[in-house]
Write an enzyme that holds these catalytic residues in place. Structure first.
Site, mmCIF file in Angstrom:
data_model
loop_
_atom_site.group_PDB
_atom_site.id
_atom_site.type_symbol
_atom_site.label_atom_id
_atom_site.label_comp_id
_atom_site.label_asym_id
_atom_site.label_seq_id
_atom_site.Cartn_x
_atom_site.Cartn_y
_atom_site.Cartn_z
ATOM 1 N N LYS A 90 -2.768 32.864 11.831
ATOM 2 C CA LYS A 90 -3.485 31.633 12.192
ATOM 3 C C LYS A 90 -3.608 31.644 13.710
ATOM 4 O O LYS A 90 -2.768 31.095 14.430
ATOM 5 C CB LYS A 90 -2.711 30.413 11.686
ATOM 6 C CG LYS A 90 -3.497 29.126 11.723
ATOM 7 C CD LYS A 90 -2.759 28.030 10.958
ATOM 8 C CE LYS A 90 -3.398 26.671 11.141
ATOM 9 N NZ LYS A 90 -4.733 26.535 10.565
HETATM 10 N N1 PPE Z 1 -8.082 28.311 5.933
HETATM 11 C C1 PPE Z 1 -8.261 28.038 7.224
HETATM 12 C C2 PPE Z 1 -9.243 28.840 7.998
HETATM 13 C C3 PPE Z 1 -7.528 27.010 7.831
HETATM 14 O O1 PPE Z 1 -7.709 26.758 9.117
HETATM 15 C C4 PPE Z 1 -6.616 26.264 7.061
HETATM 16 C C5 PPE Z 1 -5.831 25.150 7.678
HETATM 17 C C6 PPE Z 1 -6.459 26.583 5.696
HETATM 18 C C7 PPE Z 1 -7.195 27.628 5.169
HETATM 19 C C8 PPE Z 1 -5.479 25.875 4.827
HETATM 20 O O2 PPE Z 1 -4.158 26.234 5.133
HETATM 21 P P1 PPE Z 1 -2.930 25.223 4.926
HETATM 22 O O3 PPE Z 1 -3.100 24.142 5.931
HETATM 23 O O4 PPE Z 1 -1.731 26.040 5.147
HETATM 24 O O5 PPE Z 1 -3.014 24.708 3.535
HETATM 25 N N2 PPE Z 1 -6.460 24.501 8.750
HETATM 26 C C9 PPE Z 1 -5.691 23.696 9.660
HETATM 27 C C10 PPE Z 1 -6.444 23.374 10.925
HETATM 28 C C11 PPE Z 1 -7.626 22.498 10.800
HETATM 29 C C12 PPE Z 1 -8.218 22.111 12.142
HETATM 30 O O6 PPE Z 1 -9.354 21.601 12.148
HETATM 31 O O7 PPE Z 1 -7.558 22.267 13.179
HETATM 32 C C13 PPE Z 1 -5.135 22.469 8.965
HETATM 33 O O8 PPE Z 1 -5.589 22.097 7.886
HETATM 34 O O9 PPE Z 1 -4.208 21.880 9.499
#
Ligand code: PPE
Length: 309
Positions: free
Chosen positions: A162
């Site tokens: 990430k």
């Molecule tokens: N894919 C991506 C690209 C992504 O950024 C997130 C979280 C997810 C999947 C889902 O992952 P999880 O949160 O572990 O279930 N995105 C984070 C950032 C968003 C933002 O705008 O900043 C979030 O949801 O916190």
């Protein structure tokens, strides 16, 4: 709740709390030029038994994994210290519920692409973050498009990390969607299979079976994704992590996004084609109720997902 319009009063920086207004960096910092950052997004919920952070161990682990891939593991802080600092950040700012954003980046050091001589800085920021895709999204669902931009190819930017720089790709997907009047975009991977949203994983329900792209489809290994897979299996649904051709999206019974910020958000149309009857589907609703039931403390936390603070 903290003052500052939902923003924290204090930000954790390299082991100390500093005032919000002091949490600044120099324009020559490595991260500003080359996107040298890894981060997390975590939610703390107000449950009926007090405030609790959702799946904190998994988030801190993923942060350290992202840092490891980019050779920027904080030299002075262990997993346990960052874990505790996330809890302390919520307490220090007296939040009952909030979003927690640990970020590790390369600061001011030697200039040029080589990051190794720029110091590793760790911050933990907290703020109140409401509904990611709009206040009505959780019930009504969102209208989305398939993005013209793909997610990055394998062995280019590592999707399992990430990393800040990954979100330049997310921004292209998001801006295009907004320009076209949609709430979000769904990106395909470089082979043309469904990958994920700009900040969310995606699930597809078809004939009672639940599908989600596997981690080799350039997706972030979402912690909400993992939680929904667990809950779906507990309900007895078949869950398949397999490559999803684009057109399955249009003929699915239900499609929904998952993410820390987006939580579980139904998708009601894709490229103006209604999904199912164009409303939140029954399986999406059932999974949402279970998910939010655990987060509110009304349903038993049988997987030990809540860290009370
Ligand atoms: N894919 C991506 C690209 C992504 O950024 C997130 C979280 C997810 C999947 C889902 O992952 P999880 O949160 O572990 O279930 N995105 C984070 C950032 C968003 C933002 O705008 O900043 C979030 O949801 O916190």
């Amino acid at each position: 709740m903290a003052s500052n319009k939902g923003l924290a009063d204090k930000i954790w920086h390299n082991g100390q709390f500093i005032p919000w207004s002091d949490a600044n960096i120099h324009v020559m910092s490595h991260v500003v030029h080359y996107g040298t950052a890894v981060f997390e997004g975590i939610r703390c919920y107000k449950t009926n038994k007090g405030s609790a952070i959702f799946r904190l161990p998994e988030h801190v682990k993923r942060l350290f994994n992202s840092a490891k891939i980019y050779r920027m593991t904080p030299p002075d802080f262990s997993y346990e210290q960052i874990y505790q600092a996330c809890i302390d950040s919520v307490k220090e700012n007296s939040f009952e519920e909030c979003y927690i954003r640990p970020v590790i980046f390369r600061g001011l050091g030697e200039f040029g692409v080589n990051p190794l001589n720029s110091p590793i800085e760790t911050y933990i920021i907290t703020w109140f973050w409401g509904k990611y895709l709009g206040p009505e999204a959780l019930e009504k669902g969102v209208e989305v498009q398939v993005a013209s931009w793909n997610r990055f190819s394998p062995n280019t930017l590592p999707a399992l990390a990430k990393a800040g720089a990954n979100y330049m790709n997310s921004q292209l997907i998001k801006m295009e969607a907004i320009e076209h009047g949609y709430a979000e975009g769904i990106a395909l991977d470089t082979y043309g299979y469904v990958s994920e949203g700009s900040g969310e994983n995606i699930f597809i329900v078809r004939d009672g079976i639940i599908y989600t792209p596997p981690i080799c489809a350039s997706v972030l290994p979402g912690i909400t994704r993992h939680s929904i897979i667990k809950l779906a299996k507990e309900f007895g649904y078949k869950v398949r992590e397999e490559m999803v051709p684009r057109e399955i999206l249009y003929i699915a019974d239900e499609v929904f996004f998952t993410g820390t910020a987006a939580e579980v958000t139904p998708i009601c149309s894709i490229d103006k084609i209604h999904i199912g009857n164009g409303r939140r589907g029954p399986i999406t609703k059932k999974l949402q109720e279970e998910f939010f039931g655990i987060l509110s403390g009304e349903k038993e936390d049988r997987f030990g997902w809540l860290q009370y603070i």
